[in-house]
Motif scaffolding. Structure first.
Motif, PDB file in Angstrom:
ATOM      1  N   LEU A  67       0.826  -1.206   0.000  1.00 45.14           N
ATOM      2  CA  LEU A  67       0.000   0.000   0.000  1.00 45.14           C
ATOM      3  C   LEU A  67       0.866   1.264   0.000  1.00 45.14           C
ATOM      4  N   VAL A  68       0.555   2.178  -0.911  1.00 46.56           N
ATOM      5  CA  VAL A  68       1.219   3.483  -0.941  1.00 46.56           C
ATOM      6  C   VAL A  68       0.416   4.440  -0.064  1.00 46.56           C
ATOM      7  N   GLN A  69       1.062   4.978   0.943  1.00 42.84           N
ATOM      8  CA  GLN A  69       0.376   5.760   1.964  1.00 42.84           C
ATOM      9  C   GLN A  69       0.747   7.241   1.843  1.00 42.84           C
ATOM     10  N   HIS A  70      -0.284   8.119   1.879  1.00 41.54           N
ATOM     11  CA  HIS A  70      -0.050   9.563   1.805  1.00 41.54           C
ATOM     12  C   HIS A  70      -0.374  10.275   3.103  1.00 41.54           C
ATOM     13  N   PRO A  72       0.472  11.416   6.683  1.00 39.74           N
ATOM     14  CA  PRO A  72       1.800  11.526   7.307  1.00 39.74           C
ATOM     15  C   PRO A  72       1.995  10.685   8.556  1.00 39.74           C
ATOM     16  N   THR A  73       0.930  10.350   9.239  1.00 40.48           N
ATOM     17  CA  THR A  73       1.055   9.589  10.487  1.00 40.48           C
ATOM     18  C   THR A  73       1.383   8.123  10.250  1.00 40.48           C
ATOM     19  N   ILE A  74       1.177   7.631   9.022  1.00 45.51           N
ATOM     20  CA  ILE A  74       1.250   6.209   8.741  1.00 45.51           C
ATOM     21  C   ILE A  74       2.340   5.934   7.712  1.00 45.51           C
ATOM     22  N   ALA A  75       3.132   4.898   7.944  1.00 46.75           N
ATOM     23  CA  ALA A  75       4.158   4.495   6.986  1.00 46.75           C
ATOM     24  C   ALA A  75       3.514   3.754   5.813  1.00 46.75           C
ATOM     25  N   ASN A  76       4.274   3.587   4.738  1.00 43.68           N
ATOM     26  CA  ASN A  76       3.808   2.771   3.624  1.00 43.68           C
ATOM     27  C   ASN A  76       3.557   1.338   4.074  1.00 43.68           C
ATOM     28  N   GLY A  77       2.700   0.641   3.336  1.00 46.74           N
ATOM     29  CA  GLY A  77       2.497  -0.788   3.584  1.00 46.74           C
ATOM     30  C   GLY A  77       1.238  -1.100   4.372  1.00 46.74           C
ATOM     31  N   ALA A 138      -4.919   0.061  -3.075  1.00 42.87           N
ATOM     32  CA  ALA A 138      -3.499   0.132  -3.409  1.00 42.87           C
ATOM     33  C   ALA A 138      -2.847   1.433  -2.966  1.00 42.87           C
ATOM     34  N   GLU A 139      -3.655   2.479  -2.732  1.00 38.85           N
ATOM     35  CA  GLU A 139      -3.104   3.787  -2.384  1.00 38.85           C
ATOM     36  C   GLU A 139      -4.136   4.535  -1.547  1.00 38.85           C
ATOM     37  N   HIS A 140      -3.653   5.358  -0.604  1.00 42.08           N
ATOM     38  CA  HIS A 140      -4.566   5.992   0.348  1.00 42.08           C
ATOM     39  C   HIS A 140      -4.106   7.400   0.708  1.00 42.08           C
ATOM     40  N   TRP A 141      -5.057   8.336   0.645  1.00 40.33           N
ATOM     41  CA  TRP A 141      -4.882   9.710   1.102  1.00 40.33           C
ATOM     42  C   TRP A 141      -5.929   9.974   2.185  1.00 40.33           C
ATOM     43  N   ALA A 295       5.778   9.940   8.315  1.00 43.43           N
ATOM     44  CA  ALA A 295       6.220   8.549   8.429  1.00 43.43           C
ATOM     45  C   ALA A 295       6.425   7.895   7.079  1.00 43.43           C
ATOM     46  N   ASN A 296       6.028   8.574   5.993  1.00 43.53           N
ATOM     47  CA  ASN A 296       6.226   8.035   4.642  1.00 43.53           C
ATOM     48  C   ASN A 296       6.827   9.135   3.760  1.00 43.53           C
ATOM     49  N   PRO A 297       7.393   8.769   2.601  1.00 46.47           N
ATOM     50  CA  PRO A 297       8.045   9.766   1.748  1.00 46.47           C
ATOM     51  C   PRO A 297       7.124  10.464   0.762  1.00 46.47           C
ATOM     52  N   ASN A 298       5.823  10.242   0.852  1.00 48.31           N
ATOM     53  CA  ASN A 298       4.880  10.742  -0.149  1.00 48.31           C
ATOM     54  C   ASN A 298       4.215  12.035   0.304  1.00 48.31           C
ATOM     55  N   THR A 299       3.805  12.873  -0.652  1.00 47.06           N
ATOM     56  CA  THR A 299       3.084  14.093  -0.314  1.00 47.06           C
ATOM     57  C   THR A 299       1.669  13.754   0.132  1.00 47.06           C
ATOM     58  N   MET A 300       1.034  14.695   0.847  1.00 48.82           N
ATOM     59  CA  MET A 300      -0.353  14.494   1.277  1.00 48.82           C
ATOM     60  C   MET A 300      -1.328  14.617   0.131  1.00 48.82           C
ATOM     61  N   TYR A 301      -0.882  15.092  -1.030  1.00 56.11           N
ATOM     62  CA  TYR A 301      -1.741  15.284  -2.187  1.00 56.11           C
ATOM     63  C   TYR A 301      -1.220  14.496  -3.378  1.00 56.11           C
TER      64      TYR A 301
END
Length: 301
Positions: A67-70, A72-77, A138-141, A295-301
């Motif tokens: 899972l790709v996580q956007h 910030p509180t949660i890491a990927n997976g 597969a991905e979550h914002w 907690a993850n490297p992805n933007t919130m958007y």
């Protein structure tokens, strides 16, 4: 228009019937979506049902392990996503997610919900966005905003435009709703010129009531006009950069990166609009400031 951004900022904000449906179809909600979109919505609604039951095993079955996580509180997976919800339930054994409206388009599903941790709490307004791949999440914002007192405006969740139903209806095509949602930002929210903005407000709202679900902001175009005017007056470099748009029937969700909105340097907004005949009828919003770390490297958007 993105009108909510933190509990403490509410006081700082300075903003000083539609026609009956033409085609009231009893099964209109399902008639809009494709079979794949209906299946994706069912997976996501099943996710909320499982959370309300405390059935975290559903995540093991219906969320991809990568899972790709956007948020910030949660890491990927998937494992981090599961741990987050396990902790949430541990802190709130009687928690409830109350789904208010959903928007499904292609592989994306938007959920506007009211989270209540314990009876009597005001709760949190949430907008979650899910991307599905072959029937799995597969991905979550995610965006969260503490529910505010109603004040002089409307509550944060109800539907007030006619007909008063929270499900998408075929009173606008997906394409039309997306066009109007994008135009609301291009020509109203990001327009610093008062005269040009008034022209756009007339073009995209006109004589509609424009029901507003930001507490302490009244219905109508004048309050929206004043809010945007004040935003530019406070921060001339203010900008709402549209990133993702999801439309289904008369509902459209616009996700944007917010820069210099009053005293918020950076944030993310999710604005939901109801559209009919090329005009905006109603607006809901959740805004969350961007935290300094994630907690993850992805933007919130």
């Amino acid at each position: 228009m993105s009108l909510i951004f933190s509990v403490t900022m509410i006081a700082a904000l300075s903003p000083s019937a539609t026609a009956a449906p033409r085609h009231p179809l009893p099964n209109a909600f399902e008639s809009i979506a494709t079979p794949q979109e209906r299946a994706n919505r069912a997976v996501v609604l099943g996710f909320y049902t499982a959370l309300n039951r405390g059935d975290l095993g559903y995540l093991d079955k219906m969320v991809r392990p990568d899972l790709v996580q956007h948020y910030p509180t949660i890491a990927n997976g998937r494992s981090a996503f599961r741990a987050y919800h396990a902790g949430l339930r541990s802190q709130n054994p009687d928690l409830r997610f109350i789904v208010k409206r959903t928007i499904a388009q292609n592989d994306l599903v938007v959920v506007h919900s009211h989270f209540v941790g314990k009876a009597g709490d005001a709760g949190i307004a949430k907008v979650n966005l899910f991307r599905l791949d072959r029937g799995k999440i597969a991905e979550h914002w995610e965006l969260n905003q503490a529910v505010q007192p109603q004040g002089v405006g409307n509550d944060m969740f109800s539907t007030l435009s006619s007909p008063r139903i929270s499900k998408s209806l075929p009173f606008s095509t997906d394409t039309e709703s997306e066009r109007v949602g994008r135009a609301a930002f291009a020509e109203i929210v990001n327009q610093p010129d008062d005269q040009l903005r008034r022209q756009a407000l007339n073009r995209y709202i006109g004589n509609n009531t424009y029901y507003q679900h930001f507490p302490n902001v009244p219905n109508g175009t004048e309050a929206l006009q004043q809010f945007v005017h004040d935003a530019f007056a406070a921060q001339p470099d203010y900008r709402a950069n549209v990133k993702i748009v999801v439309a289904e029937g008369d509902l459209v969700a616009v996700f944007e990166h917010l820069e210099k909105l009053f005293d918020m340097e950076n944030g993310v907004g999710a604005d939901l609009f109801r559209v009919r005949d090329g005009k905006l009828l109603e607006h809901w919003v959740v805004i969350e400031p961007t935290p300094p770390t994630s907690a993850n490297p992805n933007t919130m958007y």
